[in-house]
Design a protein around this motif. Structure first.
Motif, PDB file in Angstrom:
ATOM      1  N   PRO A 143       0.820  -1.230   0.000  1.00 50.09           N
ATOM      2  CA  PRO A 143       0.000   0.000   0.000  1.00 50.09           C
ATOM      3  C   PRO A 143       0.853   1.280   0.000  1.00 50.09           C
ATOM      4  CG  PRO A 143      -0.865  -1.575   1.585  1.00 50.09           C
ATOM      5  CD  PRO A 143       0.469  -2.117   1.136  1.00 50.09           C
ATOM      6  N   LEU A 144       1.926   1.297   0.792  1.00 52.21           N
ATOM      7  CA  LEU A 144       2.794   2.478   0.826  1.00 52.21           C
ATOM      8  C   LEU A 144       3.563   2.626  -0.480  1.00 52.21           C
ATOM      9  CD1 LEU A 144       4.392   2.526   4.398  1.00 52.21           C
ATOM     10  CD2 LEU A 144       2.848   4.223   3.414  1.00 52.21           C
ATOM     11  N   LEU A 145       4.086   1.532  -0.991  1.00 50.89           N
ATOM     12  CA  LEU A 145       4.847   1.595  -2.235  1.00 50.89           C
ATOM     13  C   LEU A 145       3.962   2.096  -3.374  1.00 50.89           C
ATOM     14  CD1 LEU A 145       6.839  -1.764  -1.954  1.00 50.89           C
ATOM     15  CD2 LEU A 145       7.675   0.546  -1.462  1.00 50.89           C
ATOM     16  N   ASN A 146       2.760   1.580  -3.444  1.00 48.88           N
ATOM     17  CA  ASN A 146       1.835   2.031  -4.499  1.00 48.88           C
ATOM     18  C   ASN A 146       1.537   3.516  -4.375  1.00 48.88           C
ATOM     19  OD1 ASN A 146       1.658  -0.498  -5.639  1.00 48.88           O
ATOM     20  ND2 ASN A 146      -0.239  -1.055  -4.591  1.00 48.88           N
ATOM     21  N   ASN A 147       1.432   3.989  -3.140  1.00 51.46           N
ATOM     22  CA  ASN A 147       1.091   5.398  -2.945  1.00 51.46           C
ATOM     23  C   ASN A 147       2.231   6.345  -3.304  1.00 51.46           C
ATOM     24  OD1 ASN A 147      -1.499   4.800  -2.202  1.00 51.46           O
ATOM     25  ND2 ASN A 147      -1.162   5.013  -0.005  1.00 51.46           N
ATOM     26  N   THR A 148       3.456   5.838  -3.401  1.00 54.56           N
ATOM     27  CA  THR A 148       4.547   6.694  -3.880  1.00 54.56           C
ATOM     28  C   THR A 148       4.380   7.027  -5.364  1.00 54.56           C
ATOM     29  OG1 THR A 148       6.030   4.862  -4.492  1.00 54.56           O
ATOM     30  CG2 THR A 148       6.158   5.685  -2.216  1.00 54.56           C
ATOM     31  N   LEU A 149       3.444   6.350  -6.022  1.00 53.04           N
ATOM     32  CA  LEU A 149       3.171   6.602  -7.443  1.00 53.04           C
ATOM     33  C   LEU A 149       1.899   7.430  -7.638  1.00 53.04           C
ATOM     34  CD1 LEU A 149       3.847   2.962  -8.741  1.00 53.04           C
ATOM     35  CD2 LEU A 149       5.459   4.871  -8.636  1.00 53.04           C
ATOM     36  N   SER A 150       1.284   7.851  -6.531  1.00 52.49           N
ATOM     37  CA  SER A 150       0.034   8.604  -6.608  1.00 52.49           C
ATOM     38  C   SER A 150       0.211   9.920  -7.370  1.00 52.49           C
ATOM     39  CB  SER A 150      -0.475   8.906  -5.194  1.00 52.49           C
ATOM     40  OG  SER A 150      -1.562   9.800  -5.215  1.00 52.49           O
ATOM     41  N   LEU A 151      -0.845  10.362  -8.018  1.00 57.35           N
ATOM     42  CA  LEU A 151      -0.833  11.668  -8.677  1.00 57.35           C
ATOM     43  C   LEU A 151      -0.958  12.804  -7.674  1.00 57.35           C
ATOM     44  CD1 LEU A 151      -3.094  10.916 -11.795  1.00 57.35           C
ATOM     45  CD2 LEU A 151      -0.596  11.003 -11.672  1.00 57.35           C
ATOM     46  N   VAL A 197      12.773  -1.487   0.120  1.00 57.05           N
ATOM     47  CA  VAL A 197      12.533  -0.046   0.020  1.00 57.05           C
ATOM     48  C   VAL A 197      13.662   0.656  -0.740  1.00 57.05           C
ATOM     49  CG1 VAL A 197      12.276   2.086   1.363  1.00 57.05           C
ATOM     50  CG2 VAL A 197      11.111  -0.005   2.092  1.00 57.05           C
ATOM     51  N   GLU A 198      14.885   0.261  -0.496  1.00 56.96           N
ATOM     52  CA  GLU A 198      16.007   0.919  -1.168  1.00 56.96           C
ATOM     53  C   GLU A 198      15.906   0.780  -2.682  1.00 56.96           C
ATOM     54  OE1 GLU A 198      20.919   1.072  -1.089  1.00 56.96           O
ATOM     55  OE2 GLU A 198      19.868  -0.701  -0.330  1.00 56.96           O
ATOM     56  N   GLY A 199      15.675  -0.425  -3.157  1.00 61.04           N
ATOM     57  CA  GLY A 199      15.547  -0.639  -4.593  1.00 61.04           C
ATOM     58  C   GLY A 199      14.387   0.134  -5.196  1.00 61.04           C
TER      59      GLY A 199
END
Length: 315
Positions: free
Chosen positions: A115-123, A143-145
């Protein structure tokens, strides 16, 4: 929900001002929530958050439960909040949850960060950047990658800053090529974070690099901080040269500012702290301290004069 928690949620949501410029009811309630350590409240708040329709009340309950998690050392609350990110649709609520996660316990490495990783792509800027801040609390090597991949994809200077800030917490040697490229970034704060991260990875291995940067006037505070943390006597002359430069004329600001005061030190104070280790063994260090105290005392900022008094006069 029990009466106390209901009342606390209501007070947190209270935005009315009190008389005589006293703290608001909401502010006082937030401070009260920060002290809670009754683990029995956690399942009650789970149910409340899952069923409450009012966004502000869910927001308040989320803040309380994160404080309880931290004060009772219960990381399972983090899993619950990560799952809420899949359910909440409102950008403000998603941002609030991620801000709570940033303030909470470290995220265990076994938890699903999707959920957090996906939200780093949010508009949405706030969703994207609060997700990056929340990820700083993760121990998951994934997370680093992910951050390095994001760095390749974006040209947004603000996002680059937040990604670099994330790398400052999670980077390993794998990130060194990207961090070295960031030393050429036009934003000073990005360059400074990249330099500090490189220093924390490479430590004493790059001591001469820190000294060269200091002599060249590149990222001078960050270079001095790296020398203070990781260099040996080989950096003495570079530090003396920088201190002489700093005290060659009066500085414009009589007080410290964010630009010349970080982590409790000016770069001059960091330099003096570094030299202080060699004060009994190196004659050039003794001469430098004598020059500062006898010739340049009036050029020092008040905090620097306090350092001299504490370490050289009373020490």
């Amino acid at each position: 929900m029990n009466d106390y928690l209901t009342n606390l949620v209501t007070r947190i949501c209270d935005r009315s001002d009190q008389l005589n410029n006293a703290p608001t009811i909401g502010w006082q309630a937030l401070r009260e929530a920060e002290q809670l350590a009754n683990h029995a409240y956690i399942p009650i708040l789970y149910q409340y958050i899952q069923t409450e329709t009012d966004k502000e009340k869910r927001r308040a309950a989320g803040y309380i439960i994160i404080q309880l998690s931290r004060n009772t050392n219960d990381p399972e609350v983090i899993r619950f909040m990560l799952d809420r990110l899949r359910i909440e649709q409102d950008a403000d609520m998603i941002t609030a949850i991620q801000q709570d996660l940033e303030r909470g316990l470290p995220i265990p490495g076994y938890m699903n960060l999707e959920p957090l990783l996906n939200n780093t792509l949010s508009l949405n800027n706030n969703v994207r950047r609060s997700a990056l801040l929340a990820l700083r609390g993760s121990h998951n090597p994934q997370v680093e990658g992910w951050a390095l991949d994001l760095l390749k994809r974006t040209v947004n200077e603000y996002d680059i800053y937040y990604i670099t800030f994330l790398l400052h917490k999670v980077a390993t040697r794998k990130s060194l090529p990207a961090l070295k490229r960031l030393l050429e970034h036009p934003r000073q704060d990005v360059k400074g974070l990249a330099f500090a991260t490189i220093a924390d990875i490479e430590k004493e291995k790059e001591a001469m690099f820190y000294a060269r940067c200091l002599l060249r006037g590149q990222l001078k505070f960050e270079a001095m901080e790296a020398i203070y943390k990781y260099a040996d006597e080989s950096a003495i002359q570079a530090v003396i040269t920088r201190i002489t430069e700093l005290l060659s004329k009066r500085r414009s600001s009589p007080r410290l500012s964010l630009e010349n005061f970080k982590n409790g030190f000016t770069d001059l104070m960091l330099g003096m702290e570094f030299l202080f280790r060699f004060r009994t063994a190196k004659s050039e260090v003794k001469r430098t301290f004598s020059w500062i105290t006898e010739k340049r005392a009036e050029y020092l900022l008040p905090e620097e004069r306090e350092w001299i008094q504490r370490n050289l006069v009373n020490g």
